[in-house]
Write an enzyme that holds these catalytic residues in place. Structure first.
Site, PDB file in Angstrom:
ATOM      1  CG  HIS A 189      -2.203  -0.752   0.833  1.00  0.00           C
ATOM      2  ND1 HIS A 189      -2.215  -2.070   1.093  1.00  0.00           N
ATOM      3  CD2 HIS A 189      -3.377  -0.586   0.487  1.00  0.00           C
ATOM      4  CE1 HIS A 189      -3.228  -2.666   0.839  1.00  0.00           C
ATOM      5  NE2 HIS A 189      -4.135  -1.758   0.737  1.00  0.00           N
ATOM      6  CE  LYS A 205      -6.624  -8.991  12.354  1.00  0.00           C
ATOM      7  NZ  LYS A 205      -6.507  -8.244  13.454  1.00  0.00           N
TER       8      LYS A 205
END
Lengths: 191, 292
Positions: free
Chosen positions: A36, A103
């Site tokens: 990322h 999550k």
């Protein structure tokens, strides 16, 4: 239970609502902290990694070489997504991804990008590395393994009926925001 | 030290792939307690399937095999340098076999050399004992739950927390609220009241060595443990933060002396995938019994 198959079109994503349970089948790419940040800073993806209408999975799997020298995933649950909050909106915008699996949920910038570009956040069961590894049929490929190390590399998996819950939809709703607000109110009554 | 490496390999393998029985019992009780047909119940069912599958396949319960923390209690004369060398070797081999993930990164260069051995990896706490027996306990603590740990300095005006047990209660519940589902709840808290910034966290983690059913011998702390657990479970955060009745599986609290000027409350959060095991070793370092 809703079924999703990659590549995913926008209307399938728009039909999903917070609280829906889904099973995902098709190709997914792992990407976590290093990927990322790398993309955010303008890093280039290998040409084989096509995220358009695709899925990115926040996961650093345990992968070993089996006796036939093939990749074998021995554990592969989701990692905490909120660390990608500074970068995720941009990756949704620039690469056209339709679903994020992770999550713990994500923040407002990601939620806004989901609304604007048609993407959802799918919550896997954290820690359920065996149940989820069983749903990975095949390791199709791995990219940037040398550069990023195994947990941070981009793994390309074929998955079958991968289970998850929609906790952020493409209409601006977040189960995480709802639970945070309701738990705050109850906590205040109990202090 | 003959056989020590084999014993440690066995300990690591079992810790990584099998939930201790006391934790498993707590998870099954919570599964029964959740509303039928809810997301919380289906989440617990996936958790339960995962526990069974990991055990059956002898593979990691969670892919994040975590910080590797050994607690070694041995007789005077136990060679700690040799123990460390052998433990490092066992960690390297367990990583090659996939019982541990390649999980240790150089913080300056970002390089993961794939061995799980480096400064602070693995962590080994040695304690001497007057007994002959050597006991080795192991905790594998993943990053998701480690990241939601918190240390508070009292008084904390924002939380209206003073330097008393009620102040401790407020900050511990704040940590549960802040964590939401991010630490892979339902969680287990290990808490230390007092100590300094280092020992507070160290003692809070040692609380994870206590069994789930264990009751605190200090009555005030026993009451605080029960109170935090039942209050947290009213919050409706639930497994993974999906909503539900089980936010915590348990709370373990200790107290340590502090400086007059300091009052820290250190809270470590353990995920449901609570990997903790231990062995007693014979004199030849074979395993004589399992501790959990």
């Amino acid at each position: 239970m809703q079924s999703l198959t990659t590549p995913i079109d926008e209307s399938s994503i728009r039909s999903l609502k917070v609280g829906d349970t889904v099973e995902l089948t098709g190709i997914i790419f792992t990407g976590r902290d290093v990927v990322h940040k790398y993309l955010h800073e303008g890093g280039k993806l290998p040409p084989e990694v096509n995220l358009k209408n695709g899925v990115i999975y926040h996961c650093g799997p345990v992968v070993i070489r089996d006796e036939n020298d093939q990749w074998k995933v021995t554990a592969a649950g989701p990692t905490t997504s909120i660390r990608e909050e500074p970068y995720q909106w941009q990756i949704i915008r620039d690469f056209g991804i339709r679903a994020i699996i992770g999550k713990g949920g994500m923040g407002n910038r990601t939620l806004q990008a989901c609304r604007e570009y048609g993407c959802v956040y799918l919550h896997g069961v954290g820690g359920a590395a065996q149940v989820l590894a069983e749903r990975i049929e095949k390791v199709r490929n791995v990219y940037m393994l040398e550069q990023f190390g195994s947990p941070e590399a981009i793994w390309e998996f074929d998955v079958i009926r991968f289970p998850a819950v929609v906790t952020m939809d493409s209409h601006g709703n977040s189960l995480h925001d709802e639970i945070q607000a309701s738990s705050r109110a109850i906590l205040d009554q109990n202090l | 030290m003959a056989h020590l490496k084999e014993s440690l390999l066995e300990l690591i393998k079992r810790t990584s792939s099998e939930i201790p029985e006391d934790v498993h019992r707590a998870i099954l009780r919570s599964l029964e307690n959740e509303k039928k047909g809810s997301i919380a119940e289906s989440t617990f069912k996936i958790i339960e399937q995962n526990i069974e599958l990991a055990k059956q396949k002898t593979q990691p319960i969670c892919q994040d095999t975590g910080s590797i923390i050994f607690y070694v209690e041995g007789p005077i004369g136990l060679d700690q340098l040799e123990f460390r060398e052998i433990a490092e070797q066992a960690v390297r081999e367990s990583t090659q076999k996939g019982h541990l993930r390649q999980n240790s990164v150089d913080s300056l260069t970002g390089v993961n050399d794939g061995t799980n051995v480096g400064k602070g990896f693995p962590t080994i706490h040695f304690h001497q004992s007057r007994e002959k027996v050597t006991r080795v306990q192991l905790i594998l603590k993943g990053g998701g739950c480690e990241n939601v740990g918190a240390q508070y300095s009292l008084p904390n005006p924002k939380l209206k927390a003073n330097r008393d047990l009620d102040g401790c209660r407020k900050v511990i519940l704040d940590a549960v609220y802040q964590a939401q589902g991010k630490g892979c709840g339902p969680g287990i808290l290990g808490v230390c009241i007092g100590g300094d910034r280092t020992t507070g966290y160290e003692f809070s983690k040692e609380q994870f060595l206590r069994k789930m059913e264990d009751r605190n011998s200090i009555e005030e702390l026993n009451q605080l443990e029960q109170d935090i657990c039942s209050t947290a479970n009213k919050l409706g955060i639930g497994p993974m933060g999906f909503g539900g009745k089980t936010t915590l599986l348990g709370v373990k609290i200790c107290a340590a002396n502090r400086l007059p000027a300091s009052f820290f409350v250190s809270i470590s959060y353990m995920c449901w995938a609570f990997r903790r095991q231990g062995v007693s070793l014979n004199e030849d370092r074979t395993i004589s019994s399992w501790l959990y």
